[in-house]
Design a protein around this motif. Structure first.
Motif, PDB file in Angstrom:
ATOM      1  N   GLU A  42       0.795  -1.125  -0.126  1.00 11.95           N
ATOM      2  CA  GLU A  42       0.057  -0.072   0.033  1.00 11.95           C
ATOM      3  C   GLU A  42       0.934   1.184  -0.211  1.00 11.95           C
ATOM      4  O   GLU A  42       1.831   1.292   0.588  1.00 11.95           O
ATOM      5  N   ALA A  44       2.388   4.383   1.267  1.00 13.52           N
ATOM      6  CA  ALA A  44       2.376   4.820   2.593  1.00 13.52           C
ATOM      7  C   ALA A  44       2.804   6.477   2.544  1.00 13.52           C
ATOM      8  O   ALA A  44       2.302   7.239   3.220  1.00 13.52           O
ATOM      9  N   GLU A  62      -3.243   8.076   2.861  1.00 10.62           N
ATOM     10  CA  GLU A  62      -4.548   7.576   3.737  1.00 10.62           C
ATOM     11  C   GLU A  62      -4.114   6.137   3.897  1.00 10.62           C
ATOM     12  O   GLU A  62      -4.666   5.736   4.909  1.00 10.62           O
ATOM     13  N   THR A  63      -3.439   5.425   3.362  1.00 14.14           N
ATOM     14  CA  THR A  63      -3.181   4.007   3.564  1.00 14.14           C
ATOM     15  C   THR A  63      -2.082   3.794   4.208  1.00 14.14           C
ATOM     16  O   THR A  63      -1.490   2.420   4.355  1.00 14.14           O
ATOM     17  N   THR A  65      -0.766   3.024   7.523  1.00 18.99           N
ATOM     18  CA  THR A  65      -1.483   2.501   8.852  1.00 18.99           C
ATOM     19  C   THR A  65      -0.670   1.653   9.470  1.00 18.99           C
ATOM     20  O   THR A  65      -1.068   1.064  10.571  1.00 18.99           O
ATOM     21  N   GLN A  66       0.462   1.006   8.953  1.00 15.75           N
ATOM     22  CA  GLN A  66       1.156  -0.039   9.644  1.00 15.75           C
ATOM     23  C   GLN A  66       2.376   0.339  10.086  1.00 15.75           C
ATOM     24  O   GLN A  66       3.133   1.249   9.729  1.00 15.75           O
TER      25      GLN A  66
END
Length: 301
Positions: A42, A44, A62-63, A65-66
């Protein structure tokens, strides 16, 4: 403090790596549009554009998240690493990265948390002095994330190094209890270690467009491990160590610039006095000089 490891080959094939760099292509024309830092396939972060005269950029998407923490090395990172090769940490994190050449740097920093648009923000401060505001939006660049400033120094009269630590997720996502635990540990003298993958972007503006047309060296550390540690260090005003794996060939810097970086990073900290500030000082000096001359002439008369 800076300690070097030897440049080395690390990583796994890009399709197997949890983190890798990528270039988004235009649907029509096929030219490069965005440089991206990918996590778990994704996008980042959007990174500085290839053009060479565009401003430095790390923009959270938006992606993003990790985090990429590894439980297997947490004991080694609870305190201060004394050597980049200590305890197999490089090899452990290397398994998350794409195949490539990396230069390990072990740094000790005192981070300062910055919120975009507020005091100390590079994007609305030093970057605007060099590139001005974005001509389309009429605003400074916006990174969509709080970040940490840690160090800056002169490269030469026309270039300056700015160093950033960028969390993969915002500090507001951190667990308060863990941050407080690290604050307490640091208060007792513990210096924990974080881990980051880093890039060096050398960005130079077009001539004649800026108050301070200097070249910006952006050393950006994207946190793999240590989100709670960085926030705790910024909160407590305490040092933290960062094991940086500088991705050689992935930033906008030539081999000679990357080779110079360790020596530049050992220089004393110094802020850049922009040409605008210098002109203001010169203007004040000229005004003071003219005023003094006027007084002198009046007294002589």
């Amino acid at each position: 403090m800076i300690r070097l490891g030897e440049p080395r080959s690390l990583g796994v094939p890009a399709p197997e790596a949890r983190l890798h760099f990528d270039t988004e292509l235009q649907e029509i024309g096929g030219g490069p549009r965005r440089r991206l830092l990918m996590v778990d396939d994704e996008p980042a972060f959007e990174l500085s554009f290839y053009c060479g005269t565009c401003p430095l950029l790390f923009r959270r998407l938006e992606t993003a998240t990790q985090k990429l923490s590894l439980e297997s090395v947490q004991d080694r990172l609870a305190g201060a690493l004394e050597d980049p090769d200590d305890g197999g940490v490089i090899e452990a994190f290397g398994a998350l990265l794409p195949e490539g050449e990396y230069l390990p740097l072990l740094l000790e920093v005192e981070p300062r948390l910055v919120v975009p648009g507020q005091q100390g923000d590079y994007f609305s401060g030093e970057q605007v002095a060099t590139w001005g505001i974005d001509q389309f939006w009429g605003l400074p660049e916006y990174p969509h994330t709080p970040y940490y400033r840690t160090f800056e120094t002169a490269v030469d009269a026309d270039a300056h190094l700015y160093e950033f630590v960028v969390p993969m997720v915002p500090p507001t996502w951190n667990e308060r209890e863990r941050v407080e635990e690290y604050v307490a540990l640091m208060g007792r003298g513990t210096v924990p270690t974080a881990v980051a993958i880093s890039t060096l972007d050398v960005c130079q503006p077009s001539l004649g467009l800026a108050d301070d047309p200097s070249t910006h060296w952006g050393l950006t550390h994207f946190l793999l491990d240590g989100h709670h540690k960085l926030e705790a260090a910024a909160t407590a005003g305490r040092p933290v160590r960062i094991l940086s794996l500088l991705a050689l060939g992935e930033g906008l810097a030539g081999a000679e610039d990357s080779a110079r970086l360790p020596a530049v990073r050992t220089q004393p900290r110094s802020a850049r006095a922009t040409n605008l500030k210098q002109r203001r000082r010169s203007h004040l000096r000229d005004n003071n000089s003219a005023h003094s001359g006027q007084l002198h002439r009046q007294q002589a008369n």
